[in-house]
Every structure is written in C-alpha cells, then in structure tokens.
Design a protein around this motif. Structure first.
Motif, mmCIF file in Angstrom:
data_model
loop_
_atom_site.group_PDB
_atom_site.id
_atom_site.type_symbol
_atom_site.label_atom_id
_atom_site.label_comp_id
_atom_site.label_asym_id
_atom_site.label_seq_id
_atom_site.Cartn_x
_atom_site.Cartn_y
_atom_site.Cartn_z
ATOM 1 N N ASN A 165 0.847 -1.225 0.015
ATOM 2 C CA ASN A 165 -0.051 -0.028 0.034
ATOM 3 C C ASN A 165 0.764 1.302 0.163
ATOM 4 O O ASN A 165 0.399 2.159 -0.696
ATOM 5 C CB ASN A 165 -1.103 -0.016 1.132
ATOM 6 N N LEU A 166 1.787 1.133 0.685
ATOM 7 C CA LEU A 166 2.621 2.239 0.781
ATOM 8 C C LEU A 166 3.548 2.607 -0.577
ATOM 9 O O LEU A 166 3.694 3.670 -0.955
ATOM 10 C CB LEU A 166 3.717 2.397 1.904
ATOM 11 N N SER A 167 3.977 1.527 -1.156
ATOM 12 C CA SER A 167 4.622 1.431 -2.446
ATOM 13 C C SER A 167 3.679 2.095 -3.618
ATOM 14 O O SER A 167 4.129 2.888 -4.343
ATOM 15 C CB SER A 167 5.169 0.252 -2.662
ATOM 16 N N GLY A 168 2.483 1.531 -3.389
ATOM 17 C CA GLY A 168 1.616 1.866 -4.304
ATOM 18 C C GLY A 168 1.168 3.294 -4.197
ATOM 19 O O GLY A 168 0.956 4.219 -5.373
ATOM 20 N N ALA A 210 3.301 5.930 -3.254
ATOM 21 C CA ALA A 210 4.486 6.342 -3.747
ATOM 22 C C ALA A 210 4.338 6.354 -5.298
ATOM 23 O O ALA A 210 4.474 7.590 -5.968
ATOM 24 C CB ALA A 210 5.766 5.546 -3.353
ATOM 25 N N SER A 211 4.068 5.203 -5.897
ATOM 26 C CA SER A 211 3.934 5.443 -7.415
ATOM 27 C C SER A 211 2.666 6.319 -7.877
ATOM 28 O O SER A 211 2.724 7.023 -8.775
ATOM 29 C CB SER A 211 3.554 3.954 -7.846
ATOM 30 N N GLU A 212 1.739 6.337 -6.846
ATOM 31 C CA GLU A 212 0.345 7.295 -7.377
ATOM 32 C C GLU A 212 0.827 8.525 -7.104
ATOM 33 O O GLU A 212 0.553 9.525 -8.100
ATOM 34 C CB GLU A 212 -0.629 7.000 -6.388
ATOM 35 N N ILE A 213 1.733 9.270 -6.387
ATOM 36 C CA ILE A 213 2.111 10.455 -5.988
ATOM 37 C C ILE A 213 2.871 10.808 -7.279
ATOM 38 O O ILE A 213 2.609 11.958 -7.875
ATOM 39 C CB ILE A 213 3.059 10.592 -4.843
ATOM 40 N N ARG A 214 3.914 9.966 -7.681
ATOM 41 C CA ARG A 214 4.642 10.182 -8.926
ATOM 42 C C ARG A 214 3.801 10.405 -10.065
ATOM 43 O O ARG A 214 4.009 11.216 -11.208
ATOM 44 C CB ARG A 214 5.965 9.044 -9.084
#
Length: 117
Positions: free
Chosen positions: A102-105, A107-111
């Motif tokens: 969830n945290l990694s996802g 991070a990807s969404e923010i980028r």
C-alpha cells in the motif's frame, strides 16, 4: 511619519539543511518525531504561499516539479514501505507485505499524479 518597508518577494529562503548526527531512528522514533512535523510545516508554508500568490496552475505545477516535491514525498512513502518489509523475515507475510504494498503503491500514485496535471 514612518516609512513603509516594501513586502519581501519571498516567503522564506532555505539556505541549508542540517541532519541529525544520529544515523538511525531511536527506539522511540525520535528522529521521525522531529522531522515529520518539520516536513509538514514546510508543505503548509508552500500551500500558504500558493494560496496568497497569484500564480496560475501551470506555474504552480512547474515550480513543484522543478523542486521535486512529488518525488520527495514519494521517497518518504517508499522508504516507509522498505522499513515495513525490513521488519519481516518472510516476504510473503501478509501482515507486512500488504501495508508495504500500500505504501509503495501510494508512492507510485504520487509520482504518477504529476504526469496527469
């Protein structure tokens, strides 16, 4: 009569960043407890500057991209994901892998958001 001083054209200027001498989080999360509020305050200053300013959307997005705000925030989330997985000996342990994913996802969404705005 007194003279009026012209308003500064900058809200703040950061000349440098000092990092704590400790190299890891303390058992009670001391470094994180010190740095997270500072990061939140910096983002609130940015939001206030945008609110009071007269820049258009393109200028705001370009300034945020140039400063790498989205990457910095995504890096925080990615580091948190790595820290969560670092606690587990089993990479398939759902109690660790789900929050880390969830945290990694996030991070990807923010980028990814900056590709769309």
């Amino acid at each position: 009569m007194t003279e009026q001083t012209p308003a500064p054209n900058r809200l703040a200027q950061i000349a440098g960043i000092e990092t704590p001498t400790r190299t890891s989080l303390t058992a009670d999360g001391g470094d994180l407890a010190d740095l997270a509020p500072a990061a939140a305050a910096a983002l609130r200053l940015l939001a206030d500057a945008i609110t009071r300013g007269h820049a258009n959307q393109d200028d705001i997005v370009q300034a945020l991209e140039d400063a790498g705000v989205h990457n910095a925030f995504a890096d925080v989330l990615a580091a948190a994901a790595d820290a969560v997985m670092g606690e587990s000996e089993d990479p398939y342990d759902i109690d660790y892998s789900l929050p880390a994913d969830n945290l990694s996802g996030a991070a990807s969404e923010i980028r990814g958001i900056f590709r769309w705005i």
